[in-house]
Scaffold this motif. Structure first.
Motif, PDB file in Angstrom:
ATOM      1  N   GLN A   1       0.832  -1.193   0.000  1.00 44.74           N
ATOM      2  CA  GLN A   1       0.000   0.000   0.000  1.00 44.74           C
ATOM      3  C   GLN A   1       0.875   1.254   0.000  1.00 44.74           C
ATOM      4  O   GLN A   1       1.924   1.293   0.640  1.00 44.74           O
ATOM      5  CB  GLN A   1      -0.900  -0.006   1.234  1.00 44.74           C
ATOM      6  CG  GLN A   1      -1.934  -1.107   1.239  1.00 44.74           C
ATOM      7  CD  GLN A   1      -2.599  -1.269   2.593  1.00 44.74           C
ATOM      8  OE1 GLN A   1      -1.924  -1.257   3.617  1.00 44.74           O
ATOM      9  NE2 GLN A   1      -3.911  -1.446   2.611  1.00 44.74           N
ATOM     10  N   THR A   2       0.412   2.260  -0.710  1.00 48.35           N
ATOM     11  CA  THR A   2       1.016   3.602  -0.839  1.00 48.35           C
ATOM     12  C   THR A   2       2.205   3.649  -1.798  1.00 48.35           C
ATOM     13  O   THR A   2       2.708   4.733  -2.072  1.00 48.35           O
ATOM     14  CB  THR A   2       1.431   4.229   0.515  1.00 48.35           C
ATOM     15  OG1 THR A   2       2.565   3.549   1.059  1.00 48.35           O
ATOM     16  CG2 THR A   2       0.287   4.219   1.503  1.00 48.35           C
ATOM     17  N   ALA A   3       2.647   2.520  -2.358  1.00 49.19           N
ATOM     18  CA  ALA A   3       3.764   2.562  -3.297  1.00 49.19           C
ATOM     19  C   ALA A   3       3.353   3.247  -4.602  1.00 49.19           C
ATOM     20  O   ALA A   3       4.083   4.104  -5.121  1.00 49.19           O
ATOM     21  CB  ALA A   3       4.286   1.155  -3.576  1.00 49.19           C
ATOM     22  N   ARG A   4       2.184   2.890  -5.149  1.00 50.59           N
ATOM     23  CA  ARG A   4       1.733   3.529  -6.388  1.00 50.59           C
ATOM     24  C   ARG A   4       1.410   4.998  -6.155  1.00 50.59           C
ATOM     25  O   ARG A   4       1.670   5.849  -7.014  1.00 50.59           O
ATOM     26  CB  ARG A   4       0.512   2.797  -6.961  1.00 50.59           C
ATOM     27  CG  ARG A   4       0.778   1.356  -7.341  1.00 50.59           C
ATOM     28  CD  ARG A   4      -0.306   0.759  -8.231  1.00 50.59           C
ATOM     29  NE  ARG A   4      -1.662   0.994  -7.788  1.00 50.59           N
ATOM     30  CZ  ARG A   4      -2.278   0.311  -6.813  1.00 50.59           C
ATOM     31  NH1 ARG A   4      -1.627  -0.633  -6.154  1.00 50.59           N
ATOM     32  NH2 ARG A   4      -3.524   0.570  -6.485  1.00 50.59           N
ATOM     33  N   LEU A   5       0.820   5.301  -5.008  1.00 52.64           N
ATOM     34  CA  LEU A   5       0.560   6.698  -4.649  1.00 52.64           C
ATOM     35  C   LEU A   5       1.856   7.493  -4.663  1.00 52.64           C
ATOM     36  O   LEU A   5       1.923   8.602  -5.216  1.00 52.64           O
ATOM     37  CB  LEU A   5      -0.088   6.749  -3.261  1.00 52.64           C
ATOM     38  CG  LEU A   5      -0.413   8.107  -2.640  1.00 52.64           C
ATOM     39  CD1 LEU A   5      -1.462   7.951  -1.552  1.00 52.64           C
ATOM     40  CD2 LEU A   5       0.805   8.808  -2.051  1.00 52.64           C
ATOM     41  N   THR A   6       2.892   6.940  -4.016  1.00 50.59           N
ATOM     42  CA  THR A   6       4.171   7.648  -3.933  1.00 50.59           C
ATOM     43  C   THR A   6       4.747   7.896  -5.311  1.00 50.59           C
ATOM     44  O   THR A   6       5.252   8.999  -5.607  1.00 50.59           O
ATOM     45  CB  THR A   6       5.152   6.844  -3.067  1.00 50.59           C
ATOM     46  OG1 THR A   6       4.606   6.718  -1.746  1.00 50.59           O
ATOM     47  CG2 THR A   6       6.505   7.516  -2.983  1.00 50.59           C
TER      48      THR A   6
END
Length: 466
Positions: free
Chosen positions: A451-456
């Motif tokens: 989670q949050t890797a694509r967001l980053t």
């Protein structure tokens, strides 16, 4: 076999001109037009099997010779609150062996990424094969980027899914070194006496394990470029220490390095895309074990920042190792620090497993993170850094305690603790994530999740993509 020897568990897209069976994606609004375009035999068959364009519905339509000629797949109503933009990720598990292409996808790149994410299987310990349906790249998309993102997700998922007997601090280091070698990045590692001198909290948390703790420091990109630092919690396994967890709470603790996996997956995307920044990834890698030299409740420990920390609970170890790493990150004065950690059960109680908590004092960063999360289908929810709660961390014998000692605002007090160790960097974001899919959803198989890797990646691409 070490983790560095494993391969990312996701297939690539086939060339767009590969002969393939069409999969027509239909919504409640597009079904009438799509139905009218079907051949009479296929339209009759769709009626006979009762196909409707509701979310997740599937119909395999024959050609005149009886072979599979077309697939219908329902997306439901895009205006509905429960609409899932990753719904195409169900298809690899529904379709028979063969090659397919997507038609009428509202967002073809999203659908292709969902397909690849849904094709992921963790196969290190069993011979059962993965999905056998393959996808030809939709026309007009950046297939290379979709593949890079999916491969980075698979890398992170593989790390989270690997049990602690095969993934200790040394294997996390090996994974970081393998990633660095692939992208031409540099890695330095601090451990042993140097770790005890320079990062005493990391050393204290990992001292009880026979697998030595360490601080992994990866750097990539030109020195003159804008500086961005990602900090990932790398607790390979968390027993809770002397404040030992009950057995049920220990079952998933191989995922307590999910923050490190998210940071490495995001770094893989950033480096693969060649973004214009100077990237630094810091991973304090430890195992929180129990032995005669384990740190104890009531101990007062020094930190790299010079603040003394009273240990109120040894099961709040993640914030300790992050504190030393954040102090190092903050000293360099980067434009942005993002830290990632499976930190508190309180965040899960508040937001559930699918929605990581996000904390920052920077309003501009908060808005950019929310926008990037929606764009990347990787959402988070901002929680408050309520300053008065910092007093809950007061200690009578040290500069601060590592826990509040009470049942309230656990995720907030953990974030406030971390903020003490990166005071100079205004643009500092803290993600408190779960790192696991409790059940399979489209594009999100049960098991480890970054989670949050694509967001980053979406956030950094918007800032530094040019």
């Amino acid at each position: 076999m070490t983790q560095a020897d494993t391969q990312a568990s996701t297939p690539a897209l086939l060339p767009g001109d590969t002969p393939a069976v069409p999969v027509t994606l239909v919504t409640t609004a597009t079904w009438v037009e799509a139905e009218a375009a079907l051949a009479p035999l296929q339209r009759s068959f769709a009626h006979a099997v009762g196909f409707k364009p509701k979310a997740g519905s599937l119909a395999l339509l024959p050609g005149p010779d009886g072979t599979l000629a077309r697939v219908l797949f329902g997306l439901g109503d895009p205006e509905a609150g429960a609409y899932d933009r990753l719904l195409a990720g169900k298809l690899p598990g529904l379709l028979p062996e063969g090659t397919f292409r997507l038609e009428n996808a509202p967002e073809p790149a999203e659908a292709a990424l969902a397909w690849l994410m849904g094709s992921y299987r963790f196969g290190r310990y069993r011979s059962a094969g993965g999905t056998k349906a393959r996808l030809a790249a939709p026309a007009g998309i950046d297939a290379a980027e979709v593949e890079r993102i999916a491969a980075a997700m698979a890398l992170g998922r593989d790390l989270v899914n690997t049990p602690a007997n095969d993934l200790g601090p040394d294997a996390i280091e090996a994974a970081a070194r393998a990633l660095a070698a692939r992208h031409g990045a540099a890695v330095s590692v601090t451990q042993g006496d140097a770790l005890e001198r320079e990062f005493p909290l990391i050393q204290a948390v990992g001292a009880a394990s026979p697998r030595a703790p360490r601080l992994i420091d990866l750097t990539w990109g030109p020195a003159e470029a804008p500086r961005v630092t990602l900090v990932g919690k790398g607790v390979a396994f968390d027993t809770g220490g002397l404040d030992i967890k009950p057995s049920a709470a220990m079952l998933l603790m191989k995922k307590d390095m999910g923050g490190a996996a998210a940071a490495l997956a995001a770094a893989d995307m950033v480096m693969g895309a060649g973004l214009n920044l100077r990237l630094r990834v810091l991973i304090p890698a430890v195992e929180n074990a129990v032995s005669g030299n384990a740190f104890r409740p009531g101990d007062v420990l020094p930190s790299r920042a010079g603040l003394s920390v009273e240990i109120g609970n040894t099961d709040a170890e993640g914030r300790l190792i992050l504190a030393d790493a954040l102090t190092l990150a903050d000293a360099e004065g980067p434009e942005l620090i993002l830290d990632f950690s499976t930190l508190t059960g309180a965040a899960r109680v508040a937001l559930g497993p699918d929605l990581p908590a996000f904390f920052t004092e920077d309003e501009a960063l908060a808005g950019a993170v929310a926008e990037a999360g929606l764009r990347a289908i990787d959402p988070v929810w901002r929680m408050p850094l309520h300053a008065p709660y910092a007093s809950l961390l007061d200690s009578k014998v040290a500069d601060l305690n590592n826990v509040s000692g009470g049942p309230f605002a656990g995720a907030i007090t953990a974030a406030l603790f971390l903020r003490r160790f990166a005071p100079k960097t205004k643009a500092h974001g803290h993600f408190d994530l779960y790192g696991w899919n409790p059940s399979t959803k489209p594009g999100r198989p049960e098991g480890g999740e970054v989670q949050t890797a694509r967001l980053t990646y979406a956030l950094l691409k918007a800032r530094y993509g040019g």
